[in-house]
Each structure stands twice: as structure tokens, then as C-alpha cells.
Design an enzyme around this catalytic site. Sequence first.
Site, short mmCIF file in Angstrom:
data_model
loop_
_atom_site.label_atom_id
_atom_site.label_comp_id
_atom_site.label_asym_id
_atom_site.label_seq_id
_atom_site.Cartn_x
_atom_site.Cartn_y
_atom_site.Cartn_z
NE ARG A 66 38.56 4.89 0.44
CZ ARG A 66 38.14 4.61 1.68
NH1 ARG A 66 38.21 5.50 2.64
NH2 ARG A 66 37.65 3.44 1.99
CG HIS A 114 38.17 16.31 -7.94
ND1 HIS A 114 36.93 15.72 -8.03
CD2 HIS A 114 37.98 17.62 -8.25
CE1 HIS A 114 36.03 16.64 -8.38
NE2 HIS A 114 36.64 17.79 -8.52
CB CYS A 142 58.36 18.33 2.21
SG CYS A 142 59.03 19.01 0.69
P1 NAD Z 1 29.18 10.31 -7.45
O1 NAD Z 1 29.44 9.28 -6.40
O2 NAD Z 1 28.58 11.59 -7.05
O3 NAD Z 1 28.24 9.67 -8.56
C1 NAD Z 1 28.49 8.38 -9.05
C2 NAD Z 1 27.73 8.21 -10.35
O4 NAD Z 1 28.15 7.01 -10.95
C3 NAD Z 1 26.22 8.13 -10.19
O5 NAD Z 1 25.61 8.97 -11.14
C4 NAD Z 1 25.90 6.66 -10.48
O6 NAD Z 1 24.65 6.47 -11.16
C5 NAD Z 1 27.04 6.28 -11.35
N1 NAD Z 1 27.41 4.86 -11.26
C6 NAD Z 1 27.50 4.08 -10.16
N2 NAD Z 1 27.88 2.85 -10.48
C7 NAD Z 1 28.02 2.83 -11.83
C8 NAD Z 1 28.37 1.84 -12.77
N3 NAD Z 1 28.66 0.58 -12.39
N4 NAD Z 1 28.41 2.16 -14.08
C9 NAD Z 1 28.11 3.43 -14.48
N5 NAD Z 1 27.76 4.41 -13.64
C10 NAD Z 1 27.73 4.12 -12.32
O7 NAD Z 1 30.57 10.51 -8.17
P2 NAD Z 1 31.19 11.77 -8.94
O8 NAD Z 1 30.13 12.44 -9.75
O9 NAD Z 1 32.43 11.28 -9.59
O10 NAD Z 1 31.59 12.86 -7.86
C11 NAD Z 1 31.96 12.61 -6.55
C12 NAD Z 1 33.38 12.88 -6.13
O11 NAD Z 1 33.82 11.63 -5.75
C13 NAD Z 1 34.42 13.34 -7.09
O12 NAD Z 1 34.92 14.53 -6.61
C14 NAD Z 1 35.56 12.28 -7.01
O13 NAD Z 1 36.78 12.92 -6.82
C15 NAD Z 1 35.23 11.52 -5.81
N6 NAD Z 1 35.42 10.06 -5.76
C16 NAD Z 1 36.38 9.42 -6.47
C17 NAD Z 1 36.48 8.04 -6.42
C18 NAD Z 1 37.57 7.35 -7.20
O14 NAD Z 1 38.66 7.91 -7.35
N7 NAD Z 1 37.32 6.16 -7.73
C19 NAD Z 1 35.60 7.28 -5.65
C20 NAD Z 1 34.62 7.96 -4.91
C21 NAD Z 1 34.54 9.34 -4.99
ZN ZN Z 2 58.36 21.22 1.02
#
Ligand code: NAD
Ligand code: ZN
Length: 244
Positions: A66, A114, A142
Site C-alpha cells: 500500500r 482510521h 521501537c
Molecule cells: P468504500 O470502499 O466502502 O466506498 C467507496 C465509496 O466511494 C463508494 O460509495 C463509491 O460510490 C465511492 N466512489 C468510488 N469512486 C469514486 C469517485 N471517483 N468519486 C466519488 N466517489 C467514488 O469506502 P469507505 O466508505 O471509505 O470505507 C471503507 C474503508 O476503507 C475505510 O475504513 C477506509 O479506511 C478504508 N480505505 C481507505 C483507502 C485510502 O486510504 N485511500 C482506500 C481503501 C479503503
Molecule cells: Zn515502544
Amino acid sequence: MATLSEWSHENPKLLVFTGAGLSAESGISTFRDADGLWEKHDIDVVANGYTWRDNLDLVRQFYNDRRVGLAAVEANLAHQMVAQWQQQYNTLVLTQNIDDLLERAGCRDVIHLHGKLSEMRCVACGLIWDIGYRAWEENERCDCGSRRGVRPNVVFFNEDADQYQHMYTAFENISSGDCIVIIGTSGQVIAVDQLINSSDCLKILNNLNSSKFISEAIYDHVLLGNATEMCIKIDKLIEAYMGA
Ligand code: NAD
Ligand code: ZN
């Protein structure tokens, strides 16, 4: 730009709440969309608070990958727009994302609900340190010398998220004349509807697709489409409402 405390003492307020969809166009997979991260990785192996120690090699590989991926992408127009709102309005930014693209676009004081991909944490003493985009080494320790191990400073499933208290405080502080903008979250991990339901303010939602975990009827504006396009429309809505 504002910390939670500074933000809550000034009116009107703009509260921006973002999820994985915000970073999708930068090339970071979301969790739940088709072709998302969980299609390729088992959640119980790489992000489970109960079992991550049993799968340490896979967990390390997953988060190292990642970080390599994050180093290779850039903030997009929607991240930049959020940074612009921070300049223009009394804005607080909450994100579920563990990436640093909001910061790279110029945002400050972002509350990462998160955690952050670029941080490690000592399991024994709780010390947090930045590792940037480099690998989490197998022998990483650590400074406290504990052998209990280190881990990414992110919230795994089945774990408490200590930043949520700030999220609840922020939403409780919203009143009429304020504006909530939600971008790129399915509402499956954090039930956004429940957070905003009682808020008497302008509510704007942007997702790529409708989500079964979000009731679109409770939003004033629902913009379905890419965040980089919809953020321009959102900007106009905010400007008209907040009177920039
Ligand atoms: P999710 O994956 O559950 O939902 C993604 C949402 O984004 C969907 O509703 C979708 O319609 C929308 N989406 C997708 N592409 C889009 C675009 N181009 N423009 C606008 N909207 C768009 O994500 P979530 O609700 O954030 O929850 C999932 C968990 O995923 C969280 O806990 C988070 O920590 C983690 N996560 C983080 C990352 C990151 O840091 N970039 C990446 C993946 C997951
Ligand atoms: Zn420590």
C-alpha cells in the site's frame, strides 16, 4: 484551516467527510467497489484486530505494498478543492482514508479516523513514528526495546477507533447555516446517515454510485459521479450557501 477546537468556535462551519472514493481517481483502490481491495485480499488476514499477529508476513506485505502504491500516485482535483475550501471557509476535514493525499494537496489538521499508512506504532508503549513510504522491516523495533512488536498505526476491523470521539464532537457542533459535504464513502464502515440525521444544515453527498447504506433522501443535494467533476458543482453550492 482549523483544529477541531478552533473550528467549533467559529460560524458558519463547513464539515468535509471523505472516504476511499475521494482517492479513487488518484489510482488508490476503494475497499468495496468492484475490483476494490477486498476483492483481492482477505479482510480477516490483513486487517483484523484479532488475527493480524497470526498473519504477520501477509499483513506486512499488504501494508508495504500500500505504501509503495501511495508513493506512486498524486492528489487529484477533489483533494485540491478540499484544500481550497480550507482556505476560504471555516472548514474541518475528517477522513476515513489512511493515505496522505489530502495533506499533499495542501490540507492541514486533517482528522484521520482510521489512522495513517505512513505511521507505525509500538504495541507495547504506543509510541508512533513516521516511516513515510518505506517498507516495514521484519526486525523493526521501537526505541523502548520491547519485543512485543510494532504495527501500522491504522485501525483494523474489530478495534476501537479513538478518533471517532472527534467525529462525534464535530457533527454535534453542526447547526443551521452550516454545511456538511460527504465525498466518496459507502457508509458501510461509518454510518454517515446517522451522524447527520438531526443536523439542520445544508447536506451534500457525492458518490460514484448509490449505496444501500446511505439514504439519499435525507441529503439536500446528491451528486453521483466522479469526485473530480462533482467537486466543482459542490464548490458552487457551498459558495451560494455560505456566501463567500
Ligand atoms: P468504500 O470502499 O466502502 O466506498 C467507496 C465509496 O466511494 C463508494 O460509495 C463509491 O460510490 C465511492 N466512489 C468510488 N469512486 C469514486 C469517485 N471517483 N468519486 C466519488 N466517489 C467514488 O469506502 P469507505 O466508505 O471509505 O470505507 C471503507 C474503508 O476503507 C475505510 O475504513 C477506509 O479506511 C478504508 N480505505 C481507505 C483507502 C485510502 O486510504 N485511500 C482506500 C481503501 C479503503
Ligand atoms: Zn515502544
